[in-house]
Structure formats: C-alpha cells, structure tokens
Enzyme design. Structure first.
Site, PDB file in Angstrom:
ATOM      1  N   GLY A  85      35.942  36.076  38.820  1.00 15.57           N
ATOM      2  CA  GLY A  85      34.627  36.020  39.440  1.00 15.57           C
ATOM      3  C   GLY A  85      33.769  37.218  39.090  1.00 15.57           C
ATOM      4  N   GLY A  87      32.567  40.382  39.532  1.00 12.45           N
ATOM      5  CA  GLY A  87      32.942  41.560  40.299  1.00 12.45           C
ATOM      6  C   GLY A  87      31.843  42.590  40.416  1.00 12.45           C
ATOM      7  N   ARG A  88      30.910  42.592  39.461  1.00 12.37           N
ATOM      8  CA  ARG A  88      29.784  43.530  39.531  1.00 12.37           C
ATOM      9  C   ARG A  88      28.515  42.914  38.944  1.00 12.37           C
ATOM     10  NH1 ARG A  88      30.994  48.115  34.949  1.00 12.37           N
ATOM     11  NH2 ARG A  88      31.997  46.790  33.414  1.00 12.37           N
ATOM     12  N   ARG A 171      20.688  40.562  32.483  1.00 12.83           N
ATOM     13  CA  ARG A 171      21.145  39.647  31.430  1.00 12.83           C
ATOM     14  C   ARG A 171      20.424  38.310  31.563  1.00 12.83           C
ATOM     15  NH1 ARG A 171      27.307  38.270  31.676  1.00 12.83           N
ATOM     16  NH2 ARG A 171      27.661  40.031  30.279  1.00 12.83           N
ATOM     17  N   ARG A 178      31.551  29.188  32.239  1.00 12.23           N
ATOM     18  CA  ARG A 178      32.567  29.630  31.296  1.00 12.23           C
ATOM     19  C   ARG A 178      33.757  28.661  31.302  1.00 12.23           C
ATOM     20  NH1 ARG A 178      31.813  35.654  32.079  1.00 12.23           N
ATOM     21  NH2 ARG A 178      30.205  35.846  33.661  1.00 12.23           N
ATOM     22  N   ASP A 247      37.397  33.702  30.192  1.00 11.31           N
ATOM     23  CA  ASP A 247      36.256  33.962  31.064  1.00 11.31           C
ATOM     24  C   ASP A 247      35.082  34.534  30.287  1.00 11.31           C
ATOM     25  OD1 ASP A 247      38.275  36.177  31.052  1.00 11.31           O
ATOM     26  OD2 ASP A 247      36.647  37.288  31.993  1.00 11.31           O
ATOM     27  N   ASN A 248      35.269  34.803  29.008  1.00 11.38           N
ATOM     28  CA  ASN A 248      34.185  35.266  28.141  1.00 11.38           C
ATOM     29  C   ASN A 248      33.806  34.222  27.101  1.00 11.38           C
ATOM     30  OD1 ASN A 248      33.920  37.768  29.385  1.00 11.38           O
ATOM     31  ND2 ASN A 248      35.488  38.716  28.097  1.00 11.38           N
TER      32      ASN A 248
END
Length: 476
Positions: A85, A87-88, A171, A178, A247-248
């Site tokens: 998830g 996280g930041r 971004r 993903r 996840d990327n």
C-alpha cells in the site's frame, strides 16, 4: 493565496470502496517550490504560481481533493508481501487533462499513512528531484512514464544515515493501478472486488476490451502488449529500472517508481545498479524475463475471472503466458530496427541486432554513443570503432550492417538514437548540489535531457574513470 484549480473527478475512490483508506497528507511546515513543471501543468489545464508550493506539498488541499492511500500487495525481489500500500503517498484525485486523458494527481513523501509499516512517510530532496529528472528524461525519449508536476522542499529535515532536507513530489500518472493491486484482493479471495477492479481498469485504460468474448482475457492481452512495448523501449535506451517488483508494474504501461534506476553506459548484459540486487534479478538483460514473471503473477490473480472452472482458467492462463516472449521479441526487434536505421522487415534483422550486442559485450563500448555514432559510421568505421577495446568483431559487423542499409540511413539513425541521456555522474553531481541548495546544475541537466537529440558535448560523455562503479539506492 491562489490555489491551483484542479478539476477533480475522483472515480477510483467513488467506484472502488474497500480498496483505499482516506487519509490526509501531513502539512509541510515551510513549503518552497524547487522545480515546477509548467509544461505539464499546461497539459493538465492548471496554472502554477509562486504560491503553488503549499498545495503541492500537502500544506493546503485544493477544492475537490479527496486524499486516499491505495491498498496493494506485491512480490518484492521474488518474495510476496500480502499488504504494502501507499506508505508515504496520497492520491489527491483525478483530473481530465486538455487532451481528454484521465490522470492521477498524487503526492509522494507527504507523510505517514496506515500502510507506512513503521516508516516516517517522508522523502528527501535528492530522491524526489531524481524522480522528476528521470521521468522527464524518459518522457522526452518517447517512453511511457509517470511524470512530476513539482518538487517542493518541506522546510524540515528527514533522517536517513544523516539529516537531509525533506521534499514532496507531485506525481502525475495515467493511474496507479498495479499488478500488486490485483494481487491484494486475489490473495484475500475477494473475487468481487477483484472483478470490480478489473472492470474499472478496462473502462479506464482498455475500453475496447469490454466487448471482447472474455473481457478479462482481453485485458491481460492488452496489458501484455503495453508492457512488452515499455520494456522494449527501456532496453533500447539502456535503461535499467532496478526494482521491477509487481507493485511497480502499472497496468497502464507507464514506467513507475524511479528508485535504484539508471542508464547503462558501457554495455554489459549483466549490469545492475541497485545496492540490494545482489543476485542480479533485475539486471539489464533480465528485464524481459521479469516482464514474463510479473505477468504470470497477474495471470494468477486473474484466474477466477478467466473462467469459473479452475482447471479451465489455468489452461487459459498458460496459453496467454506462452505468447509473452514472442510478443516482447517482436516489440524489441521493432525498436532495434529503428535504432539500426533499417527500413522494412527482413529475415536477417534479428541476427543483425543480436550480432551488434555480441560485438559490444565486454568491450567497454558506451551504449548511447555507439548507437549515436552509427550515423557517421555509415561512411566511416572510425566514427565508432575507437569505442571498442577489440574492434575486430565490430568491424566485421559493420560490413554486414551496411549491406542492409538503404538511402537516408544517416538521418534515420540520428532521429532514432539520442545524443544525451541522464548520465549517472551528472545526475549525482546535480542532486548533490541541489541538496546543498544550488539548483543550477539540476536545471542545466534537466534542459539537456529534455532535448535528448540535441548534441550538447558537455552532457554526452561517459563518466570519468575515477567515478567508479555506480550504485543506486531505494531512496525514493
């Protein structure tokens, strides 16, 4: 204060309850814009003034923003984490840009979320500027990528090995869906949420799949095509992502997450830049293999949607996976034909492309310079042979290559092969200067990499011998 007017239409939050958590960014105490992407803002239909730093750091929320942290899982270096998830990161919402494209607006480094797993949720100036720079470089090269609207200094330090000035990146992405997003719900057996996510992804990215006999099979095939084109594009410019975790891997087909990534200089198939990739899992030559591995994980997640019968679903998935290598090879060969200045299709083209890589391997030949100098090598071996420790194999290859060329090759080669990439030593120098408060080297490098086909000698040469082995870190 005039806050940039984003015209939000937040479909992810609205359509997919249970796939996110509502959480506000942590306000930056003293936001100051380091770099604003006015060209991208114009695409988004947004004007960025001097006061934009507040909203682009999380200090103020624009009207219509509904900040959320998205849930996802992922395989990281082959090991599965059922909950990762944001996280930041905080997804503020979505906008429709001036070309009618739906795009996410998200903050990165904007504070803790429930997915932070003990992290501080913050980011440093250097890694955020790196993501801005590399994203703009890839965009200028024509490779699909997320981009940065801004990097804003927060006015507070973050602690890593030492105190570093903090920053938030804004971004812009086609979406943040993903492979790991699908894995999150598949691992929990939440088939209806998985179906809702797949339907959402089809509607947002691949609407033509909705009318297919099996929309979810069609979705997988569309993602395969997009990812094959993306990785082929990376390979063509010598780009090494470094963290091709599931996840990327964005289903939109955009490059996402510029952590331990870099452009290869001296060609070597096993080149690795990541400090933690000790086994070379994500080495340059392995990226096409990881493409297939990650897509296999997506197929596993989609099995319940492929067919209600488990055995039949597995058969469908296996058939889809068998086509990935051929699809990638076709995309890669198209890239290489362009880079070699070839017109049309001939049976020997693959051997010609492979032959060049064989001639370059172990010779210390710079990837970018070798291809750029092929334009002059149409008429003169001496334009490229000095780049090779042993010029014999390359000299023989040049003869075969010239026999395949047709009129206008020089112009095609110059148009296909950049003169400038984000050279590693220059990236590091620019980020070090920026961390110390001097943005001038960053802006000079940014200007060069965003016009990659313009020859600027100061930005074209490889790192000096004293630069040593380049290592990057998961700092973003």
């Amino acid at each position: 204060m005039t806050i940039p007017a984003f015209r939000f239409d937040n479909t992810y939050k609205r359509a997919l309850p249970g796939m996110w958590l509502a959480v506000d960014p942590v306000p930056a105490p003293a936001p100051k814009a380091l770099v604003l992407n006015h060209a991208l803002a114009q695409e988004l239909g947004v004007a960025l003034g001097e006061d934009a730093a507040a909203v682009l750091s999380g200090a103020s929320l624009p009207e219509g923003a509904e900040p959320i942290a998205q849930a996802y899982a992922g395989h990281q270096f082959g090991g599965f984490s059922p909950q990762l998830g944001d996280g930041r990161a905080h997804l503020l919402g979505e906008v429709i840009d001036t070309k009618g494209r739906r795009r996410d607006i998200a903050l990165k480094g904007s504070g803790r979320t429930p997915f932070s797993r003990g992290g501080d949720g913050k980011a440093a100036v250097g890694p955020m500027l790196r993501e801005y720079l590399l994203g703009e470089a890839m965009h200028a090269l024509g490779i699909p990528t997320t981009r940065a609207l801004a990097v804003v200094a927060t006015g507070e330090d973050v602690w890593r090995e030492t105190a570093l000035p903090g920053a938030v990146l804004t971004r812009v992405a086609a979406s943040h869906v993903r492979v790991g997003t699908f894995q999150f719900f598949a691992a929990r057996g939440e088939v209806e949420k998985l179906r809702a996510l797949a339907d959402y992804t089809i509607a947002r990215h691949y609407p033509e799949c909705a009318t297919a006999d099996n929309p979810y099979v069609a979705l997988f095939q569309a993602v395969t095509g997009a990812q094959a084109r993306l990785i082929a594009g990376w390979m063509g410019v010598g780009f090494i992502h470094g963290v091709m975790n599931t996840d990327n891997m964005a289903l939109s087909g955009e490059t996402i997450d510029y952590g331990p990534c870099a452009f290869m200089e001296a060609y070597a198939a096993g080149t690795v830049f990541s400090s933690i990739d000790h086994g070379g899992r994500y080495a340059y030559a392995n990226q096409p293999l990881i493409l297939g591995w990650n897509l296999a994980r997506l197929a596993e997640a989609l099995l319940p949607l492929f067919d209600a019968d488990g055995d039949r679903a597995v058969d469908i998935a296996n058939g889809l996976l068998e086509g990935i290598a051929g699809r990638y090879r076709a995309e890669w060969l198209a890239v290489m034909r362009a880079k070699l200045g070839l017109v049309g299709v001939e049976d020997g083209d693959a051997d010609l492309a492979d032959g060049l890589l064989a001639a370059m391997e172990g010779q210390g030949a710079d990837w970018t310079l070798t291809f750029r100098r092929l334009a002059a090598a149409v008429a003169d071996d001496g334009a490229v042979l000095p780049l090779f420790a042993d010029a014999g194999p390359m000299r023989a290859w040049l003869g075969r290559w010239r026999a395949r060329l047709s009129d206008g090759a020089e112009a095609r080669l110059l148009a296909a092969n950049p003169a400038v990439i984000a050279r590693n030593h220059q990236v590091e120098a620019a980020l070090a200067a920026a961390t110390g408060g001097d943005m001038a080297p960053f802006h000079a490098l940014l200007a060069a990499v965003t016009e990659p086909f313009v020859e600027r000698e100061a930005f074209m040469l490889p790192a000096p011998s004293g630069f040593g082995r380049y290592v990057t870190y998961c700092g973003t």
